[in-house]
Motif scaffolding. Sequence first.
Motif, PDB file in Angstrom:
ATOM      1  N   THR A 117      10.796  -3.710   2.913  1.00  0.00           N
ATOM      2  CA  THR A 117       9.928  -3.226   3.809  1.00  0.00           C
ATOM      3  C   THR A 117      10.093  -1.984   4.607  1.00  0.00           C
ATOM      4  O   THR A 117       9.052  -1.405   5.002  1.00  0.00           O
ATOM      5  N   VAL A 118      11.275  -1.806   4.922  1.00  0.00           N
ATOM      6  CA  VAL A 118      11.542  -0.484   5.663  1.00  0.00           C
ATOM      7  C   VAL A 118      11.217   0.616   4.620  1.00  0.00           C
ATOM      8  O   VAL A 118      10.269   1.596   5.128  1.00  0.00           O
ATOM      9  N   ALA A 119      11.464   0.726   3.336  1.00  0.00           N
ATOM     10  CA  ALA A 119      11.078   1.639   2.594  1.00  0.00           C
ATOM     11  C   ALA A 119       9.697   1.901   2.571  1.00  0.00           C
ATOM     12  O   ALA A 119       9.083   2.897   2.173  1.00  0.00           O
ATOM     13  N   SER A 120       8.893   0.525   2.521  1.00  0.00           N
ATOM     14  CA  SER A 120       7.492   0.868   2.203  1.00  0.00           C
ATOM     15  C   SER A 120       6.732   1.286   3.594  1.00  0.00           C
ATOM     16  O   SER A 120       5.818   2.074   3.656  1.00  0.00           O
ATOM     17  N   VAL A 121       7.394   1.138   4.698  1.00  0.00           N
ATOM     18  CA  VAL A 121       6.951   1.985   5.931  1.00  0.00           C
ATOM     19  C   VAL A 121       7.129   3.340   5.860  1.00  0.00           C
ATOM     20  O   VAL A 121       6.148   4.172   6.048  1.00  0.00           O
ATOM     21  N   VAL A 122       8.463   3.584   5.076  1.00  0.00           N
ATOM     22  CA  VAL A 122       8.625   5.003   5.093  1.00  0.00           C
ATOM     23  C   VAL A 122       7.849   5.824   4.456  1.00  0.00           C
ATOM     24  O   VAL A 122       7.206   6.947   4.543  1.00  0.00           O
ATOM     25  N   GLU A 123       7.559   5.019   3.124  1.00  0.00           N
ATOM     26  CA  GLU A 123       6.519   5.790   2.092  1.00  0.00           C
ATOM     27  C   GLU A 123       5.039   5.788   2.625  1.00  0.00           C
ATOM     28  O   GLU A 123       4.564   6.782   2.539  1.00  0.00           O
ATOM     29  N   LEU A 124       4.832   4.817   3.318  1.00  0.00           N
ATOM     30  CA  LEU A 124       3.330   4.687   3.841  1.00  0.00           C
ATOM     31  C   LEU A 124       3.020   6.204   4.566  1.00  0.00           C
ATOM     32  O   LEU A 124       2.083   6.802   4.724  1.00  0.00           O
ATOM     33  N   CYS A 125       4.163   6.350   5.661  1.00  0.00           N
ATOM     34  CA  CYS A 125       4.059   7.419   6.465  1.00  0.00           C
ATOM     35  C   CYS A 125       4.568   8.582   6.216  1.00  0.00           C
ATOM     36  O   CYS A 125       4.623   9.618   6.899  1.00  0.00           O
ATOM     37  N   SER A 126       5.019   8.793   4.811  1.00  0.00           N
ATOM     38  CA  SER A 126       5.560  10.034   4.297  1.00  0.00           C
ATOM     39  C   SER A 126       4.491  11.259   4.517  1.00  0.00           C
ATOM     40  O   SER A 126       3.411  11.022   4.453  1.00  0.00           O
ATOM     41  N   PHE A 127       5.325  12.474   4.566  1.00  0.00           N
ATOM     42  CA  PHE A 127       4.208  13.635   4.630  1.00  0.00           C
ATOM     43  C   PHE A 127       3.250  13.730   3.675  1.00  0.00           C
ATOM     44  O   PHE A 127       1.916  13.809   3.658  1.00  0.00           O
ATOM     45  N   ASP A 128       3.865  13.481   2.292  1.00  0.00           N
ATOM     46  CA  ASP A 128       3.136  13.595   0.984  1.00  0.00           C
ATOM     47  C   ASP A 128       1.972  12.706   1.081  1.00  0.00           C
ATOM     48  O   ASP A 128       0.625  12.835   0.753  1.00  0.00           O
ATOM     49  N   ASN A 129       2.429  11.376   1.236  1.00  0.00           N
ATOM     50  CA  ASN A 129       1.282  10.304   1.229  1.00  0.00           C
ATOM     51  C   ASN A 129       0.086  10.451   2.366  1.00  0.00           C
ATOM     52  O   ASN A 129      -0.987  10.469   1.980  1.00  0.00           O
ATOM     53  N   MET A 130       0.368  10.826   3.707  1.00  0.00           N
ATOM     54  CA  MET A 130      -0.384  10.936   4.705  1.00  0.00           C
ATOM     55  C   MET A 130      -1.242  12.130   4.349  1.00  0.00           C
ATOM     56  O   MET A 130      -2.569  12.052   4.631  1.00  0.00           O
ATOM     57  N   LYS A 131      -0.649  13.090   4.195  1.00  0.00           N
ATOM     58  CA  LYS A 131      -1.438  14.490   3.824  1.00  0.00           C
ATOM     59  C   LYS A 131      -2.267  14.286   2.887  1.00  0.00           C
ATOM     60  O   LYS A 131      -3.518  14.751   2.994  1.00  0.00           O
ATOM     61  N   ASN A 132      -2.373  13.382   1.574  1.00  0.00           N
ATOM     62  CA  ASN A 132      -3.222  13.365   0.617  1.00  0.00           C
ATOM     63  C   ASN A 132      -4.239  12.177   0.701  1.00  0.00           C
ATOM     64  O   ASN A 132      -5.088  12.352   0.090  1.00  0.00           O
ATOM     65  N   LEU A 133      -4.211  11.556   1.936  1.00  0.00           N
ATOM     66  CA  LEU A 133      -5.317  10.519   2.034  1.00  0.00           C
ATOM     67  C   LEU A 133      -6.509  11.162   2.439  1.00  0.00           C
ATOM     68  O   LEU A 133      -6.690  11.856   3.127  1.00  0.00           O
ATOM     69  N   GLU A 134      -7.632  10.460   1.942  1.00  0.00           N
ATOM     70  CA  GLU A 134      -8.943  10.860   2.230  1.00  0.00           C
ATOM     71  C   GLU A 134      -9.038  11.088   3.908  1.00  0.00           C
ATOM     72  O   GLU A 134      -9.674  12.050   4.433  1.00  0.00           O
TER      73      GLU A 134
END
Length: 299
Positions: free
Chosen positions: A228-245
């Motif tokens: 779960t920790v890794a999933s939180v990190v991934e969800l909030c990562s710069f690359d993920n967040m920046k590319n969300l619509e």
Amino acid sequence: ALPRKEQFIVGRLYKGFWLPEPYAPGILAVRRRFTPRPDDVVLTSYPKCGTTWLKALAFAAMARDAYPPVAADHPLRRLNPHACIPFMEDIFTERQEAKLEGLPSPRLINTHTPYSLLPETVTTGGGCKVVYICRDPKDMVVSLYHFLRRLQPDLSFADTFHSVLEGTVPYGPMWDHILGYWHASVARPDRVLFLKYEDLLQNTGEHVRKLAEFMGRPFSAAEEAAGTVASVVELCSFDNMKNLEANKTGATERKYISIAHDAFFRKGVTGDWVNHMSPEMASRLDEIFRDKLRGTVLT
Ligand code: A3P
């Protein structure tokens, strides 16, 4: 009257800090009227030091039972992080305290207000919990410059740099902002958690654990095993967040200002100052901060 966007760049000096003019009454109102709940968590920062990231991480960690971080419809995949956690200055400037009252506990709330200007109900006694994020001032200056340029296109880097040195930027001077929260975190470690952007980048998982534990929501062994920790990190990562619509389009509409969502996601790295500052400028800034932060372990 100044054009409304430029009001943000100048401010009102109050008890040693330059408050953004339109928010000054709201900040004073928070002092008079905000009543924390013991399980509130107030997320605080100097602007451009990682507020958006801290908001995302805290929200993802706090709300993970209702919204598992891997969920396709997670609020952070649909909304800009600033839409998930209210900004105290906005709420009190716009007299929308009922919105805060209506939030279920535990509430996450955000402010840039210096520690010494927070209400006594927060800074003394049981109060509530406070998390602060700070960042290398040199990278903050660069980030601030790019951010303010969207509001004032003719702003130069040199002007931004000198305003930071003079302390006349919104919520400045930055060193006193940092010192207030630093000393509070030393005096009240169970109530004030002090984080650094650079540490978070280096080991995000470790700091998400620390944050969750501090907020009273430690990860269980089962959650650890499930990643779960890794999933939180991934969800909030710069690359993920920046590319969300939700973060590529739209804007955070505040009463006095409209901030395009993509303005909160620029590079997300440390050390970008080398691309903007001469070595002399960097040494000057470092020297001032070394002097101001003397007596603390902050470097
Ligand atoms: P840069 O301009 O250096 O890229 P704030 O949220 O306090 O306004 O701070 C903005 C800074 O945090 C910007 O720095 C932005 O790119 C960075 N940032 C935003 N989201 C991030 C994330 N998920 N991970 C790392 N950095 C992030």
